[in-house]
Design a protein around this motif. Structure first.
Motif, short mmCIF file in Angstrom:
data_model
loop_
_atom_site.label_atom_id
_atom_site.label_comp_id
_atom_site.label_asym_id
_atom_site.label_seq_id
_atom_site.Cartn_x
_atom_site.Cartn_y
_atom_site.Cartn_z
N LYS A 37 38.28 36.08 44.01
CA LYS A 37 38.69 34.84 43.33
C LYS A 37 38.97 35.12 41.86
CE LYS A 37 33.80 33.79 42.61
NZ LYS A 37 32.63 33.02 43.09
N TYR A 41 38.34 38.52 39.51
CA TYR A 41 37.48 38.53 38.32
C TYR A 41 38.24 39.09 37.11
CZ TYR A 41 33.32 37.63 41.29
OH TYR A 41 32.41 37.10 42.18
N SER A 205 26.34 39.29 45.65
CA SER A 205 25.95 40.67 45.31
C SER A 205 24.44 40.78 45.13
CB SER A 205 26.63 41.13 44.02
OG SER A 205 28.01 41.25 44.18
N ARG A 220 28.79 38.60 50.80
CA ARG A 220 29.98 38.26 49.99
C ARG A 220 29.79 38.83 48.59
NH1 ARG A 220 27.98 33.39 51.75
NH2 ARG A 220 27.54 32.92 49.57
N GLY A 222 31.10 40.09 44.95
CA GLY A 222 32.14 40.01 43.93
C GLY A 222 31.87 41.04 42.84
N ILE A 223 30.96 40.70 41.95
CA ILE A 223 30.78 41.47 40.70
C ILE A 223 30.51 42.94 40.96
CG2 ILE A 223 28.26 41.05 40.45
CD1 ILE A 223 30.86 40.77 37.62
N TYR A 365 30.16 38.48 34.19
CA TYR A 365 31.21 37.73 34.90
C TYR A 365 32.15 37.05 33.89
CZ TYR A 365 27.86 37.70 38.88
OH TYR A 365 26.98 38.03 39.88
C1 LIG Z 1 31.67 33.98 43.52
C2 LIG Z 1 30.93 33.85 44.77
C3 LIG Z 1 30.38 34.98 45.40
C4 LIG Z 1 30.35 36.34 44.75
O1 LIG Z 1 29.28 36.40 43.84
P1 LIG Z 1 28.90 37.77 43.08
O2 LIG Z 1 27.67 37.42 42.33
O3 LIG Z 1 30.06 38.06 42.17
O4 LIG Z 1 28.72 38.81 44.10
C5 LIG Z 1 29.80 34.82 46.66
N1 LIG Z 1 29.76 33.60 47.24
C6 LIG Z 1 30.26 32.49 46.66
C7 LIG Z 1 30.18 31.19 47.34
C8 LIG Z 1 30.85 32.58 45.39
O5 LIG Z 1 31.32 31.47 44.81
#
Ligand SMILES: *Cc1c(COP(=O)(O)O)cnc(C)c1O
Length: 380
Positions: A37, A41, A205, A220, A222-223, A365
């Motif tokens: 998303k 990042y 994460s 899921r 991201g970071i 972030y």
């Molecule tokens: C942004 C987001 C993530 C990823 O989070 P990180 O801390 O970057 O790993 C996972 N799930 C949802 C619902 C998110 O909004």
């Protein structure tokens, strides 16, 4: 468009692949959904998505329907999960793109069922439950009934059942364990009602690293895909789980070149507000990046530094919209055209997004997502 300003962000796509591969090994047999998303990042969602899939990600996730469509238009056909209910008028476009809707309301489910019936093929949806974040998601008590509506619709299948953590970045906070209990209770109640979600997932994460129990079928992340721990505390936990040469590799470096250098006398003050005073006769360099590019105005007053010729140098005063000034000290060793590293390595030195976050009282972030669209991203 041709770029003329010598300021850019280097995106190390191999580092994305390597980070994702590391995370996949860590959470196996659970699978990994790479969260791309907010234009990955701030790194560029298409490049990051391709590298994450190459590293072993099984799925991608985005926040906006527009972001899902961007991936499809780039030819990325992997599963893409939308992390909130789509605006009603976007649901058709989302389902037509083959991305996976999240649902958590009766109208949302009814609309998705209608769209799927119209498209003439079943659509798998992921049902989101609120277990304490209190952002989006169905109340736990409503979940079995909502799951029943999905499976009874005839056009939808229950592709997933999921939740999201509020404090997983603090491994000592007991609320994550509470959310896990609430979530597992909902999953059990949903199964008892005869609905079998294909994928059960909860962990971001921080959850994936610090709360192994929450890995379920899918995490899921991201970071961490971008090479950063969610928090210093979770970074420590990760350090204890992976080998010494195995850690996450930062993906983004922010660089520029010195525009001009002027000699100023001790006692002169620089930039808006004249808050920074030179303690000695010094060269002051101008660098063409500013707060419109995501280098926050306060980074200078907060003690922020950059690297030029392998040495740390103070940002001299407030960062302006398009430029910032650097105190290069008494030595005359900086020239127009010299490379300036704002984030990343130069010689033996490194400036991290964690360092900026600490100085600015925020999290990595926000530092990464803040790098402006005016800065070209160069895959390296
Ligand atoms: C942004 C987001 C993530 C990823 O989070 P990180 O801390 O970057 O790993 C996972 N799930 C949802 C619902 C998110 O909004």
């Amino acid at each position: 468009m041709t770029t003329y300003r010598p300021s850019w962000a280097e995106i190390d796509v191999d580092a994305v692949r390597s980070n994702v591969a590391l995370l996949c090994r860590l959470v196996a047999p659970s699978r990994l959904c790479a969260v791309v998303k907010a234009d990955g990042y701030g790194h560029g969602s298409v490049e990051v998505a391709r590298a994450a899939l190459a590293g072993g990600a099984a799925m991608l996730a985005v926040a906006l329907v527009e972001e899902a469509i961007t991936l499809r238009e780039a030819g990325i056909m992997a599963p893409v999960l939308l992390l909130a209910e789509a605006p009603p008028d976007a649901l058709g476009a989302l389902c037509a793109s083959g991305a996976t809707p999240t649902v958590y309301s009766e109208p949302g489910i009814a609309l998705a069922a209608g769209v799927a019936a119209y498209l003439g093929h079943p659509v798998a949806v992921h049902l989101k439950v609120d277990t304490g974040m209190h952002r989006v998601g169905a109340d736990a008590a409503d979940v079995p009934a909502l799951a029943g509506r999905i499976t009874a619709s005839g056009s939808l299948t229950l592709g997933g059942l999921w939740t999201h953590f509020a404090v997983a970045d603090d491994p000592d906070d007991a609320f994550t364990a509470e959310q896990i209990v609430r979530f597992e209770t909902v999953v059990a109640a949903t199964r008892a009602a005869g609905c079998r979600p294909e994928l059960v997932h909860a962990a971001n994460s921080a959850g994936a690293i610090a709360h192994p129990r929450s890995r379920y079928d899918l995490v899921r992340c991201g970071i961490t895909c971008y090479g950063h721990a969610p928090s210093p505390a979770v970074g420590k936990v990760l350090g204890g789980l992976v080998g010494p040469d195995e850690g996450l590799r930062p993906v983004l470096a922010l660089k520029s070149r010195v525009h001009c250098v002027r000699r100023l006398a001790a006692g002169e003050r620089t930039s808006y507000g004249r808050t920074y005073e030179l303690s000695e006769d010094a060269d002051v360099a101008d660098v063409p990046l500013g707060y419109a590019d995501g280098v926050r105005r306060q980074l200078g007053p907060a003690g922020g530094e950059v690297l030029i010729n392998g040495r740390r140098r103070r940002i001299a005063g407030t960062v302006t919209m398009d430029q910032l000034l650097i105190d290069c000290g008494a030595e005359r060793d900086v020239r127009p055209g010299d490379e300036v590293v704002l984030l990343g390595r130069q010689g033996a030195e490194e400036i991290t997004a964690e360092e900026w976050a600490e100085r600015l009282g925020t999290i990595v972030y926000e530092v990464l997502c803040g790098i402006g669209s005016r800065v070209p991203r160069l895959a390296v």
